[in-house]
Enzyme design. Structure first.
Site, short mmCIF file in Angstrom:
data_model
loop_
_atom_site.label_atom_id
_atom_site.label_comp_id
_atom_site.label_asym_id
_atom_site.label_seq_id
_atom_site.Cartn_x
_atom_site.Cartn_y
_atom_site.Cartn_z
N SER A 55 1.00 15.26 -5.01
CA SER A 55 1.61 14.10 -4.37
C SER A 55 1.06 12.87 -5.08
O SER A 55 -0.12 12.81 -5.38
CB SER A 55 1.26 14.03 -2.88
OG SER A 55 1.88 15.08 -2.17
N GLU A 62 6.84 -4.74 -3.28
CA GLU A 62 8.06 -4.64 -2.48
C GLU A 62 8.04 -3.45 -1.52
O GLU A 62 9.01 -3.20 -0.85
CB GLU A 62 9.28 -4.52 -3.40
CG GLU A 62 9.44 -5.68 -4.35
CD GLU A 62 8.61 -5.58 -5.63
OE1 GLU A 62 8.67 -6.51 -6.44
OE2 GLU A 62 7.89 -4.56 -5.82
N SER A 63 6.99 -2.65 -1.46
CA SER A 63 6.76 -1.53 -0.53
C SER A 63 6.08 -0.38 -1.27
O SER A 63 4.97 -0.54 -1.74
CB SER A 63 8.01 -1.08 0.21
OG SER A 63 7.62 -0.29 1.32
N HIS A 68 6.47 14.13 -4.20
CA HIS A 68 5.78 15.34 -3.72
C HIS A 68 6.43 16.51 -4.44
O HIS A 68 7.67 16.59 -4.48
CB HIS A 68 5.93 15.49 -2.21
CG HIS A 68 5.50 14.27 -1.47
ND1 HIS A 68 4.18 13.97 -1.23
CD2 HIS A 68 6.22 13.25 -0.97
CE1 HIS A 68 4.11 12.82 -0.59
NE2 HIS A 68 5.33 12.35 -0.42
N CYS A 83 11.99 -3.60 -0.07
CA CYS A 83 12.66 -4.71 0.62
C CYS A 83 13.68 -5.38 -0.28
O CYS A 83 14.42 -6.24 0.17
CB CYS A 83 11.63 -5.73 1.12
SG CYS A 83 10.65 -6.47 -0.21
#
Length: 114
Positions: A55, A62-63, A68, A83
């Protein structure tokens, strides 16, 4: 007003070696971030599973984006939450780039625009 765009890219039929290679997976994610015009901040988080799989998450201004992998099944998924809406054609370009980088089939879907 949309403040949250979530994209999921499901990978199938990829070789175990590609899905378990941190450099290959990291490059695929970094290329996705660059193509979307997003900005990594801080360091990435990586977890390797025994005997295989990983992972990887990258925090973005922006986030975030994460992958995974399940090499034993030839599958992975990549999620991007942002966003900012990436430029037109982003989903198709990313689907093709991930398929090329991971040598598998990639299905893209937008999970949410909220």
């Amino acid at each position: 007003m949309h403040r949250n765009h979530v994209y999921v890219f499901d990978v199938a039929g990829a070789p175990a070696a590609a899905l378990d290679d941190l450099d290959v997976v990291r490059t695929a994610l970094s290329d996705l971030v660059a193509d979307a015009g997003l900005h990594p901040v801080g360091s990435e988080a990586v977890h390797r599973f025994a005997p295989q799989g990983l992972s990887l998450a990258i925090l973005l201004a922006e986030s975030h984006v994460a992958v995974h992998t399940w090499p034993e099944h030839g599958t992975a998924y990549v999620t991007l939450t942002t966003c900012r809406r990436p430029a037109d054609g982003f989903v198709e370009r990313t689907r093709a780039a991930l398929a090329d980088a991971l040598s598998g089939e990639v299905v893209a879907r937008t999970v949410a625009d909220a």
